[in-house]
Design an enzyme around this catalytic site. Structure first.
Site, mmCIF file in Angstrom:
data_model
loop_
_atom_site.group_PDB
_atom_site.id
_atom_site.type_symbol
_atom_site.label_atom_id
_atom_site.label_comp_id
_atom_site.label_asym_id
_atom_site.label_seq_id
_atom_site.Cartn_x
_atom_site.Cartn_y
_atom_site.Cartn_z
ATOM 1 N N LEU A 137 0.812 -1.215 0.000
ATOM 2 C CA LEU A 137 0.000 0.000 0.000
ATOM 3 C C LEU A 137 0.842 1.261 0.000
ATOM 4 C CD1 LEU A 137 -2.741 -1.043 2.589
ATOM 5 C CD2 LEU A 137 -2.981 -0.905 0.100
ATOM 6 N N GLY A 138 1.941 1.249 0.722
ATOM 7 C CA GLY A 138 2.740 2.467 0.801
ATOM 8 C C GLY A 138 3.920 2.306 1.722
ATOM 9 N N GLU A 139 4.622 3.412 1.875
ATOM 10 C CA GLU A 139 5.835 3.440 2.684
ATOM 11 C C GLU A 139 5.708 4.564 3.690
ATOM 12 O OE1 GLU A 139 9.588 1.539 3.270
ATOM 13 O OE2 GLU A 139 8.232 1.214 1.573
ATOM 14 N N SER A 146 7.485 6.347 7.540
ATOM 15 C CA SER A 146 8.779 6.568 8.178
ATOM 16 C C SER A 146 9.178 5.392 9.059
ATOM 17 C CB SER A 146 8.736 7.852 9.014
ATOM 18 O OG SER A 146 7.764 7.737 10.034
ATOM 19 N N TYR A 147 8.198 4.539 9.427
ATOM 20 C CA TYR A 147 8.508 3.403 10.284
ATOM 21 C C TYR A 147 8.621 2.098 9.514
ATOM 22 C CZ TYR A 147 7.744 6.137 14.493
ATOM 23 O OH TYR A 147 7.842 7.070 15.489
ATOM 24 N N GLY A 148 8.266 2.065 8.257
ATOM 25 C CA GLY A 148 8.335 0.829 7.498
ATOM 26 C C GLY A 148 7.289 0.785 6.405
ATOM 27 N N VAL A 190 3.725 -0.765 4.501
ATOM 28 C CA VAL A 190 2.373 -1.203 4.827
ATOM 29 C C VAL A 190 1.841 -2.037 3.662
ATOM 30 C CG1 VAL A 190 0.042 -0.504 5.488
ATOM 31 C CG2 VAL A 190 2.003 0.878 6.193
ATOM 32 N N LYS A 233 1.571 -3.807 8.860
ATOM 33 C CA LYS A 233 2.682 -2.850 8.889
ATOM 34 C C LYS A 233 3.932 -3.589 9.337
ATOM 35 C CE LYS A 233 1.950 1.346 9.769
ATOM 36 N NZ LYS A 233 1.615 2.668 10.354
ATOM 37 N N ASP A 260 0.394 11.955 18.001
ATOM 38 C CA ASP A 260 0.803 12.147 16.606
ATOM 39 C C ASP A 260 -0.409 12.379 15.710
ATOM 40 O OD1 ASP A 260 2.643 12.454 14.620
ATOM 41 O OD2 ASP A 260 3.002 10.323 14.289
#
EC number: 2.7.11.1
Length: 487
Positions: free
Chosen positions: A36-38, A40-42, A44, A59, A149
Site C-alpha cells: 500500500l505504501g511506505e 517513516s517506520y516501514g 504497509v 505494517k 501524533d
C-alpha cells in the site's frame, strides 16, 4: 484490488488473532495482496486473513529499539475497542522485524486523499472528519491514553467515509526515543508548545495537534511547513497561536473551532468532549458527503497506476531492443544500491500538491505515501536488507552537515566571544523584542550572525540527549535478539 473483498466476503468477523495463529509464521496466516505504501517506520501491505477472508493491513516495522517498550505499547492497543480507532488484531516478531496486523481502511489517509485529488477539503468535509476524529480522541482520553501524533496522515478513512485514528500506541509511539526522533523533532509542525518544551503534557496536547490538522486539511499543509523543522521548534512555543493564511475564506464557526484548539495554555484548552459540542462539529453532515471525494481519489490512484504500468511496459520493450542501454525517459533511482532503473514518477512527494502552495513540506513526515510503480513487488513481502542503513531523520543529516561546516569555519566561536552576555541572547518568553531598539547596528549584526551557531549548539545538546537514551536501548536489543518468538 477491492474486488477481492467483494468476491470473497468474510466468513466471520476477525476480532483478534487466536493463540494458534500467533504461533505460526505470518505467511501461513495471511496472503499478502499488494504493497500500500511506505511510511517513516516501514512498509504497509494489504493482506487477506486466510481463515475468515477478511482484508487487513500489515505494517512491517524494523525494530531498532527496546522490545519491552514495544510490547507494552501493543498491550495498550489491545485495550482499545472503538469504531473511531483503527483496530489492532495482533503482532508477530520475526527476526528484527515487527509485523503489526491492523484494520484495513481502503480509502487511505486524509493526507493521501488531498494529495491524490490535488485539492484541499471543504468546510463540510473537514467538519465530518473532525467529528469522527474527536470521538476517537474522546475515547482514547477517557482511557487515559495520549495519541501524540495527530495529523492528516494518521486519520484514515474506510470506503464508507468513516474516519479512524491510526498509529496510536504502536508504530506512532514505539518508544520515547523513536517518537522524539520521528515525531517531536522530525516533524514538529503539529506539536503542542508544551510538548516541544518538554515541561509535561496531558491529553489536551492532542487537541492542539487537531487544530493544526484542521488548518492542514483546509490549506494543504500545517503552519510553519515552509521553514526548517528545527526553527519551527523554537517558533511554536514563542509565537502567538497560528491561524489561517486567508481568514476571509472561512466561516466564523470554523475559525472559532480552530481558535479553541490552539490555546497555548493547556489548562485553558478545550477537551475533546467539549469540542464535540462546538457548533462547527455539531452541525457536521453525515459520512455520505465524503464518498464522492473518496471515489475521486481512488479513481485518480487507479488511473495513475495504469498509466505508470503502461510506461513501464513501453520502457521494457525499448530496453529489450536497446540491450541494457538507458532510455531517455528513465532516471537512475537515487540511493538504489542495486543499480536498477525506474521510471521518473510524476507524483509530488510532498504533503501538499495544491496549485496555490509550493511543494515545500518535507516528504518524510511519518505519513504513508502512495506507491510509485517501482515499489510494487507483485504483492510479496520484502524483508529489509540487513546491510542497508536505516534512513536518517532529516534533522540528523542537518547536524552532520553543519558539523562539517563548523570544523572548517570557526566563525561561531569568534562571534560568541563578542556577545554582550548569554542572558541577552535568550528568546524572550513573552515574545517582546522591544529591547532590540536600543542596540547599535553593529550589535544587531553580531546577533544576527550568531543565531546559527547558537542554534547549532542547542541542536547538539538535543543530539547528545538522543544518544544518551539510544545507547542503552541498543545494548538491550543485543540481549533480546536471542529470544525471538511470536507474541
Amino acid at each position: 484490488m477491492e474486488t477481492v473483498q467483494l468476491r470473497n466476503p468474510p466468513r466471520r468477523q476477525l476480532k483478534k488473532l487466536d493463540e494458534d495463529s500467533l504461533t505460526k509464521q505470518p505467511e501461513e496466516v495471511f496472503d499478502v495482496l499488494e504493497k500500500l505504501g511506505e511510511g517513516s517506520y516501514g512498509s504497509v501491505y494489504k493482506a487477506i486473513h486466510k481463515e475468515t477472508g477478511q482484508i487487513v493491513a500489515i505494517k512491517q516495522v524494523p525494530v531498532e529499539s527496546d522490545l519491552q517498550e514495544i510490547i507494552k505499547e501493543i498491550s495498550i492497543m489491545q485495550q482499545c475497542d472503538s469504531p473511531h480507532v483503527v483496530k489492532y488484531y495482533g503482532s508477530y516478531f520475526k527476526n528484527t522485524d515487527l509485523w503489526i496486523v491492523m484494520e484495513y481502511c481502503g480509502a487511505g489517509s486524509v493526507s493521501d486523499i488531498i494529495r491524490l485529488r490535488n485539492k484541499t477539503l471543504t468546510e463540510d468535509e473537514i467538519a465530518t472528519i473532525l467529528q469522527s476524529t474527536l470521538k476517537g480522541l474522546e475515547y482514547l482520553h477517557f482511557m487515559r491514553k495520549i495519541h501524540r501524533d495527530i495529523k492528516a496522515g494518521n486519520i484514515l478513512l474506510n470506503t464508507e467515509g468513516h474516519a479512524k485514528l491510526a498509529d496510536f500506541g504502536v508504530a506512532g509511539q514505539l518508544t520515547d526515543t523513536m517518537a522524539k526522533r520521528n515525531t517531536v523533532i522530525g516533524t514538529p509542525f503539529w506539536m503542542a508548545p508544551e510538548v516541544i518544551q518538554e515541561i509535561g503534557y496531558n491529553c489536551v496536547a492532542d487537541i492542539w495537534s487537531l487544530g493544526i490538522t484542521a488548518i492542514e486539511m483546509a490549506e494543504g499543509k500545517p503552519p510553519y511547513a515552509d521553514i526548517h523543522p528545527m526553527r519551527a521548534i523554537f517558533m511554536i512555543p514563542t509565537n502567538p497561536p497560528p491561524t489561517f493564511r486567508k481568514p476571509e475564506l472561512w466561516s466564523d464557526n470554523f475559525m472559532d473551532f480552530v481558535k479553541q484548539c490552539l490555546v497555548k495554555s493547556p489548562e485553558q484548552r478545550a477537551t475533546a468532549t467539549q469540542l464535540l459540542q462546538h457548533p462547527f462539529v455539531k452541525s457536521a453532515k453525515g459520512v455520505s458527503i465524503l464518498r464522492d471525494l473518496i471515489n475521486e481519489a481512488m479513481d485518480v490512484k487507479l488511473k495513475r497506476q495504469e498509466a505508470q504500468q503502461r510506461e513501464v511496459d513501453q520502457d521494457d520493450e525499448e530496453n529489450s531492443e536497446e540491450d541494457e542501454m538507458d532510455s531517455g525517459t528513465m532516471v537512475r533511482a537515487a540511493g538504489d544500491e542495486m543499480g536498477t532503473v525506474r521510471v521518473a514518477s510524476t507524483m509530488s512527494g510532498g504533503a501538499n500538491t495544491m496549485i496555490e502552495h509550493g511543494d515545500t513540506l518535507p516528504s518524510q513526515l511519518g505519513t504513508m505515501v502512495i506507491n510509485t510503480e517501482d515499489e510494487e513487488e507483485e504483492g510479496t513481502m520484502k524483508r529489509r536488507d540487513e546491510t542497508m542503513q536505516p534512513a536518517k531523520p532529516s534533522f540528523l543529516e542537518y547536524f552532520e552537515q553543519k558539523e562539517k561546516e563548523n570544523q572548517i569555519n570557526s566563525f561561531g566561536k569568534n562571534v560568541s566571544g563578542s556577545l554582550k552576555n548569554s542572558s541577552d541572547w535568550k528568546i524572550p518568553q513573552d515574545g517582546d523584542y522591544e529591547f532590540l531598539k536600543s542596540w547599535t547596528v553593529e550589535d544587531l549584526q553580531k546577533r544576527l550572525l550568531a543565531l546559527d551557531p547558537m542554534m547549532e549548539q542547542e541542536m547538539e545538546e538535543i543530539r547528545q540527549k538522543y544518544r544518551s537514551k539510544r545507547q542503552p536501548i541498543l545494548d538491550a536489543i543485543e540481549a533480546k535478539k536471542r529470544r525471538q518468538q511470536n507474541f
